[in-house]
Design a protein around this motif. Structure first.
Motif, mmCIF file in Angstrom:
data_model
loop_
_atom_site.group_PDB
_atom_site.id
_atom_site.type_symbol
_atom_site.label_atom_id
_atom_site.label_comp_id
_atom_site.label_asym_id
_atom_site.label_seq_id
_atom_site.Cartn_x
_atom_site.Cartn_y
_atom_site.Cartn_z
ATOM 1 N N VAL A 73 25.860 17.284 -0.548
ATOM 2 C CA VAL A 73 25.544 17.416 0.991
ATOM 3 C C VAL A 73 26.618 17.231 1.812
ATOM 4 N N HIS A 74 26.418 16.956 3.768
ATOM 5 C CA HIS A 74 26.898 17.186 4.661
ATOM 6 C C HIS A 74 26.793 16.209 5.705
ATOM 7 N N THR A 75 27.664 16.013 6.506
ATOM 8 C CA THR A 75 27.389 14.608 7.359
ATOM 9 C C THR A 75 27.657 15.299 9.026
ATOM 10 N N SER A 76 27.882 16.791 9.221
ATOM 11 C CA SER A 76 28.514 17.258 10.286
ATOM 12 C C SER A 76 29.402 16.252 11.680
ATOM 13 N N TYR A 77 30.497 16.331 10.084
ATOM 14 C CA TYR A 77 31.507 15.859 10.285
ATOM 15 C C TYR A 77 31.123 14.275 11.477
ATOM 16 N N GLY A 78 30.711 13.832 10.867
ATOM 17 C CA GLY A 78 29.533 12.380 10.810
ATOM 18 C C GLY A 78 29.031 12.267 12.490
ATOM 19 N N SER A 79 27.753 12.984 12.585
ATOM 20 C CA SER A 79 27.436 13.289 13.239
ATOM 21 C C SER A 79 25.775 12.562 12.558
ATOM 22 N N ARG A 80 25.786 12.955 11.229
ATOM 23 C CA ARG A 80 24.745 13.580 10.716
ATOM 24 C C ARG A 80 24.047 11.982 10.240
ATOM 25 N N ASP A 81 22.575 11.234 10.461
ATOM 26 C CA ASP A 81 21.914 10.312 10.199
ATOM 27 C C ASP A 81 22.227 10.090 8.656
ATOM 28 N N LEU A 82 22.521 8.741 8.810
ATOM 29 C CA LEU A 82 23.066 8.045 7.332
ATOM 30 C C LEU A 82 21.611 8.189 6.433
ATOM 31 N N SER A 83 20.124 8.221 6.957
ATOM 32 C CA SER A 83 19.264 8.079 6.487
ATOM 33 C C SER A 83 18.712 9.626 5.646
ATOM 34 N N ASP A 84 19.265 10.348 6.917
ATOM 35 C CA ASP A 84 19.174 11.699 6.450
ATOM 36 C C ASP A 84 19.823 12.019 4.309
ATOM 37 N N ILE A 85 21.232 11.922 5.339
ATOM 38 C CA ILE A 85 22.484 11.500 3.874
ATOM 39 C C ILE A 85 21.349 10.622 2.676
ATOM 40 N N ALA A 86 21.033 9.986 3.118
ATOM 41 C CA ALA A 86 20.490 8.322 1.727
ATOM 42 C C ALA A 86 19.024 9.472 0.827
ATOM 43 N N SER A 87 18.531 10.329 1.799
ATOM 44 C CA SER A 87 17.339 11.245 1.698
ATOM 45 C C SER A 87 17.888 12.124 0.677
ATOM 46 N N ASP A 88 18.734 12.845 0.663
ATOM 47 C CA ASP A 88 19.097 13.879 0.228
ATOM 48 C C ASP A 88 20.102 13.350 -1.365
ATOM 49 N N ILE A 89 20.293 12.110 -1.174
ATOM 50 C CA ILE A 89 20.963 11.090 -2.780
ATOM 51 C C ILE A 89 20.048 10.874 -2.752
ATOM 52 N N ASP A 90 19.212 10.503 -3.514
ATOM 53 C CA ASP A 90 17.753 10.443 -3.490
ATOM 54 C C ASP A 90 17.384 11.108 -4.364
ATOM 55 N N THR A 91 17.321 12.600 -3.999
ATOM 56 C CA THR A 91 16.347 13.610 -3.718
ATOM 57 C C THR A 91 17.820 14.545 -5.470
ATOM 58 N N TYR A 92 18.753 14.060 -5.219
ATOM 59 C CA TYR A 92 19.442 14.636 -6.171
ATOM 60 C C TYR A 92 18.763 13.657 -7.699
ATOM 61 N N GLN A 93 19.467 12.493 -7.200
ATOM 62 C CA GLN A 93 19.275 11.859 -8.097
ATOM 63 C C GLN A 93 18.085 11.783 -9.652
ATOM 64 N N SER A 94 16.787 12.233 -8.244
ATOM 65 C CA SER A 94 15.478 12.258 -9.601
ATOM 66 C C SER A 94 15.422 13.010 -10.093
ATOM 67 N N TRP A 95 16.831 14.174 -9.597
ATOM 68 C CA TRP A 95 16.897 15.783 -11.042
ATOM 69 C C TRP A 95 17.257 14.838 -12.392
ATOM 70 N N SER A 96 17.884 14.053 -12.039
ATOM 71 C CA SER A 96 18.578 13.533 -13.637
ATOM 72 C C SER A 96 16.948 12.894 -14.724
ATOM 73 N N THR A 97 15.281 12.684 -13.472
ATOM 74 C CA THR A 97 14.375 12.038 -14.450
ATOM 75 C C THR A 97 13.367 13.392 -14.838
ATOM 76 N N TYR A 98 14.199 14.755 -14.829
ATOM 77 C CA TYR A 98 14.186 15.977 -15.134
ATOM 78 C C TYR A 98 13.769 15.885 -16.333
ATOM 79 N N THR A 99 12.391 16.477 -17.163
ATOM 80 C CA THR A 99 12.269 15.760 -18.841
ATOM 81 C C THR A 99 12.778 17.409 -19.789
#
Length: 246
Positions: A73-99
Protein backbone atom coordinates in the motif's frame (compact mmCIF):
# COMPACT_ATOMS: atom_id res chain seq x y z
CA UNK A 1 21.70 -13.35 20.19
CA UNK A 2 22.92 -13.14 16.61
CA UNK A 3 20.22 -12.18 14.11
CA UNK A 4 20.10 -13.57 10.61
CA UNK A 5 19.79 -10.80 8.05
CA UNK A 6 16.76 -11.21 5.79
CA UNK A 7 16.59 -10.71 2.04
CA UNK A 8 14.25 -7.77 1.35
CA UNK A 9 12.55 -7.98 -2.04
CA UNK A 10 10.06 -5.62 -3.73
CA UNK A 11 8.57 -8.14 -6.17
CA UNK A 12 7.09 -5.56 -8.51
CA UNK A 13 7.20 -7.61 -11.70
CA UNK A 14 4.08 -9.29 -13.09
CA UNK A 15 4.12 -13.09 -12.56
CA UNK A 16 4.03 -14.21 -16.18
CA UNK A 17 5.31 -17.73 -16.83
CA UNK A 18 8.81 -18.14 -15.40
CA UNK A 19 9.23 -14.52 -14.27
CA UNK A 20 9.33 -15.32 -10.56
CA UNK A 21 11.41 -18.49 -10.96
CA UNK A 22 14.61 -16.85 -9.65
CA UNK A 23 12.77 -16.22 -6.38
CA UNK A 24 11.65 -19.85 -6.08
CA UNK A 25 15.21 -20.97 -6.79
CA UNK A 26 16.57 -18.62 -4.11
CA UNK A 27 14.02 -19.79 -1.55
CA UNK A 28 14.93 -23.43 -2.22
CA UNK A 29 18.69 -22.88 -2.35
CA UNK A 30 18.85 -20.77 0.82
CA UNK A 31 16.41 -22.39 3.25
CA UNK A 32 18.17 -20.83 6.26
CA UNK A 33 17.52 -17.30 4.96
CA UNK A 34 14.24 -15.47 5.55
CA UNK A 35 12.86 -13.58 2.57
CA UNK A 36 10.53 -10.60 3.07
CA UNK A 37 8.71 -10.29 -0.26
CA UNK A 38 6.39 -7.45 -1.31
CA UNK A 39 3.65 -8.13 -3.86
CA UNK A 40 1.98 -5.25 -5.67
CA UNK A 41 -0.72 -6.24 -8.16
CA UNK A 42 -1.94 -2.74 -9.02
CA UNK A 43 -0.31 -0.02 -6.93
CA UNK A 44 -2.06 -1.85 -4.11
CA UNK A 45 -4.26 -4.93 -4.15
CA UNK A 46 -6.43 -3.91 -7.09
CA UNK A 47 -9.68 -5.88 -7.10
CA UNK A 48 -10.99 -8.12 -4.36
CA UNK A 49 -8.75 -10.98 -5.51
CA UNK A 50 -5.59 -10.95 -7.62
CA UNK A 51 -5.74 -12.54 -11.05
CA UNK A 52 -5.03 -16.21 -11.73
CA UNK A 53 -1.30 -15.70 -12.34
CA UNK A 54 -0.89 -13.94 -9.01
CA UNK A 55 -2.95 -16.61 -7.26
CA UNK A 56 -0.84 -19.42 -8.72
CA UNK A 57 2.48 -17.75 -7.96
CA UNK A 58 1.66 -16.47 -4.48
CA UNK A 59 0.53 -20.01 -3.66
CA UNK A 60 3.93 -21.26 -4.82
CA UNK A 61 5.72 -18.74 -2.63
CA UNK A 62 3.61 -19.70 0.38
CA UNK A 63 4.72 -23.31 -0.05
CA UNK A 64 8.14 -22.25 1.26
CA UNK A 65 8.55 -21.88 5.03
CA UNK A 66 11.27 -19.22 4.86
CA UNK A 67 9.26 -16.35 3.44
CA UNK A 68 6.98 -13.52 4.57
CA UNK A 69 4.72 -12.07 1.87
CA UNK A 70 3.56 -8.51 2.42
CA UNK A 71 0.94 -6.59 0.45
CA UNK A 72 1.83 -3.19 -0.96
CA UNK A 73 0.00 0.00 0.00
CA UNK A 74 1.18 3.59 -0.35
CA UNK A 75 0.54 6.82 1.55
CA UNK A 76 1.77 9.36 -1.03
CA UNK A 77 4.01 10.70 1.75
CA UNK A 78 1.10 11.24 4.10
CA UNK A 79 -1.34 12.87 1.70
CA UNK A 80 -3.45 9.79 0.95
CA UNK A 81 -6.72 9.43 2.83
CA UNK A 82 -6.55 6.93 5.66
CA UNK A 83 -9.88 5.42 4.61
CA UNK A 84 -8.40 4.45 1.24
CA UNK A 85 -5.41 2.85 2.91
CA UNK A 86 -7.72 0.97 5.28
CA UNK A 87 -9.70 -0.30 2.30
CA UNK A 88 -6.52 -1.70 0.73
CA UNK A 89 -5.64 -3.44 3.99
CA UNK A 90 -9.12 -4.94 4.21
CA UNK A 91 -8.76 -6.26 0.67
CA UNK A 92 -5.44 -7.92 1.44
CA UNK A 93 -6.96 -9.48 4.54
CA UNK A 94 -9.77 -10.91 2.39
CA UNK A 95 -7.19 -12.96 0.48
CA UNK A 96 -6.81 -15.15 3.57
CA UNK A 97 -10.40 -16.30 3.17
CA UNK A 98 -9.78 -17.67 -0.35
CA UNK A 99 -10.26 -21.42 -0.05
CA UNK A 100 -8.92 -22.77 -3.35
CA UNK A 101 -5.27 -21.83 -2.65
CA UNK A 102 -3.15 -20.33 0.08
CA UNK A 103 -2.73 -16.67 -0.91
CA UNK A 104 -2.75 -15.30 2.62
CA UNK A 105 -0.25 -12.60 3.50
CA UNK A 106 2.08 -12.09 6.43
CA UNK A 107 1.72 -8.34 6.67
CA UNK A 108 1.63 -4.99 4.90
CA UNK A 109 4.39 -2.96 3.26
CA UNK A 110 3.59 0.75 3.53
CA UNK A 111 5.42 2.69 0.81
CA UNK A 112 6.08 6.41 0.43
CA UNK A 113 5.74 6.99 4.15
CA UNK A 114 6.39 10.45 5.60
CA UNK A 115 9.53 11.02 7.63
CA UNK A 116 8.31 14.01 9.65
CA UNK A 117 7.11 13.58 13.23
CA UNK A 118 4.13 15.73 12.24
CA UNK A 119 2.79 12.55 10.62
CA UNK A 120 3.33 10.29 13.62
CA UNK A 121 -0.38 9.91 14.44
CA UNK A 122 -1.16 9.24 10.78
CA UNK A 123 1.37 6.37 10.71
CA UNK A 124 0.19 5.10 14.09
CA UNK A 125 -3.32 4.81 12.67
CA UNK A 126 -2.02 2.62 9.82
CA UNK A 127 -0.03 0.48 12.24
CA UNK A 128 -3.08 -0.08 14.42
CA UNK A 129 -5.22 -0.90 11.38
CA UNK A 130 -2.82 -3.59 10.18
CA UNK A 131 -2.47 -5.09 13.64
CA UNK A 132 -6.24 -5.23 14.19
CA UNK A 133 -7.12 -6.48 10.69
CA UNK A 134 -4.58 -8.96 9.37
CA UNK A 135 -5.13 -12.41 10.85
CA UNK A 136 -2.53 -14.65 9.21
CA UNK A 137 0.40 -12.33 9.85
CA UNK A 138 0.42 -8.63 10.69
CA UNK A 139 3.94 -7.39 10.10
CA UNK A 140 4.14 -3.66 9.41
CA UNK A 141 7.05 -2.67 7.18
CA UNK A 142 7.22 1.03 6.34
CA UNK A 143 9.34 2.76 3.73
CA UNK A 144 10.33 6.38 4.28
CA UNK A 145 13.50 5.51 2.36
CA UNK A 146 15.56 7.72 4.68
CA UNK A 147 16.56 7.50 8.35
CA UNK A 148 13.75 8.62 10.67
CA UNK A 149 13.28 9.50 14.30
CA UNK A 150 13.61 6.47 16.57
CA UNK A 151 10.03 6.92 17.84
CA UNK A 152 8.72 5.68 14.47
CA UNK A 153 10.07 2.24 15.38
CA UNK A 154 7.34 2.05 18.04
CA UNK A 155 4.73 1.92 15.26
CA UNK A 156 6.47 -0.41 12.81
CA UNK A 157 7.97 -3.87 12.96
CA UNK A 158 10.43 -2.96 10.21
CA UNK A 159 11.43 0.34 8.64
CA UNK A 160 13.20 0.65 5.33
CA UNK A 161 15.57 3.41 6.33
CA UNK A 162 17.46 3.75 3.07
CA UNK A 163 16.35 3.39 -0.55
CA UNK A 164 18.77 4.80 -3.06
CA UNK A 165 21.59 3.81 -5.37
CA UNK A 166 24.59 1.87 -4.13
CA UNK A 167 26.87 4.79 -5.04
CA UNK A 168 24.71 7.21 -3.03
CA UNK A 169 24.85 4.87 -0.04
CA UNK A 170 28.64 4.68 -0.21
CA UNK A 171 29.00 8.44 -0.70
CA UNK A 172 26.80 9.09 2.35
CA UNK A 173 28.95 6.90 4.56
CA UNK A 174 27.22 3.55 4.16
CA UNK A 175 26.33 1.96 7.49
CA UNK A 176 27.09 5.16 9.38
CA UNK A 177 23.97 6.67 7.78
CA UNK A 178 21.70 4.69 10.13
CA UNK A 179 22.13 4.65 13.93
CA UNK A 180 23.28 1.29 15.26
CA UNK A 181 20.51 1.29 17.87
CA UNK A 182 17.77 0.88 15.24
CA UNK A 183 19.46 -1.37 12.69
CA UNK A 184 17.93 -4.57 14.08
CA UNK A 185 14.54 -3.25 12.88
CA UNK A 186 15.87 -1.51 9.77
CA UNK A 187 16.18 -2.60 6.16
CA UNK A 188 18.05 -1.01 3.28
CA UNK A 189 17.27 -1.28 -0.45
CA UNK A 190 20.30 -0.44 -2.57
CA UNK A 191 19.76 -0.42 -6.32
CA UNK A 192 22.01 0.35 -9.31
CA UNK A 193 24.58 -2.05 -7.90
CA UNK A 194 27.54 -2.37 -10.31
CA UNK A 195 27.01 -5.66 -12.11
CA UNK A 196 30.73 -6.17 -12.72
CA UNK A 197 31.76 -5.72 -9.10
CA UNK A 198 33.86 -8.25 -7.23
CA UNK A 199 32.94 -6.82 -3.81
CA UNK A 200 29.53 -8.46 -3.31
CA UNK A 201 30.82 -10.75 -0.56
CA UNK A 202 32.43 -7.92 1.42
CA UNK A 203 29.41 -5.63 0.91
CA UNK A 204 27.04 -8.29 2.24
CA UNK A 205 29.40 -9.08 5.12
CA UNK A 206 29.34 -5.40 6.03
CA UNK A 207 25.53 -5.29 6.11
CA UNK A 208 25.31 -8.49 8.17
CA UNK A 209 28.02 -7.30 10.56
CA UNK A 210 26.11 -4.04 11.03
CA UNK A 211 23.08 -6.08 12.21
CA UNK A 212 20.45 -4.89 9.75
CA UNK A 213 17.20 -6.79 9.80
CA UNK A 214 17.15 -7.04 6.01
CA UNK A 215 18.77 -5.74 2.83
CA UNK A 216 18.81 -5.89 -0.93
CA UNK A 217 21.64 -5.23 -3.36
CA UNK A 218 20.29 -5.20 -6.91
CA UNK A 219 21.32 -3.88 -10.30
CA UNK A 220 17.81 -3.00 -11.54
CA UNK A 221 16.66 0.34 -10.15
CA UNK A 222 12.93 -0.33 -10.75
CA UNK A 223 12.79 -3.84 -9.23
CA UNK A 224 11.28 -4.89 -12.57
CA UNK A 225 13.43 -7.94 -13.18
CA UNK A 226 15.90 -10.27 -11.53
CA UNK A 227 19.45 -9.50 -12.57
CA UNK A 228 22.61 -11.56 -12.81
CA UNK A 229 23.70 -10.59 -9.27
CA UNK A 230 20.54 -11.92 -7.58
CA UNK A 231 21.76 -15.52 -7.05
CA UNK A 232 25.12 -14.23 -5.83
CA UNK A 233 23.50 -11.82 -3.39
CA UNK A 234 21.16 -14.41 -1.85
CA UNK A 235 23.95 -16.95 -1.57
CA UNK A 236 26.22 -14.41 0.10
CA UNK A 237 23.50 -13.57 2.64
CA UNK A 238 23.30 -17.26 3.53
CA UNK A 239 27.08 -17.51 3.85
CA UNK A 240 27.48 -14.28 5.81
CA UNK A 241 24.73 -15.26 8.24
CA UNK A 242 26.42 -18.61 8.78
CA UNK A 243 29.80 -16.97 9.34
CA UNK A 244 28.32 -14.67 11.99
CA UNK A 245 27.29 -17.73 13.99
CA UNK A 246 30.77 -19.26 13.92
Amino acid sequence: MTLNMHVALPLYMYPSVGTWQPLYDALSNNPQVTFDVIVNPNNGPGGSLPDSNYIANITMINAHPNVNILGYVHTSYGSRDLSDIASDIDTYQSWSTYTNSNISLGGIFVDETPASLDNYDYMANIFDKVKSTMTNGNLVWTNPGVPVDASFYNIADMINAYENSYDHWMNQGGNSSIPAAVRSKSTVLLHSYPSNTDTMASDVDGLVDASYLGALLIVNDQYSSFDSMWPTFTSEVKQSNANMKC
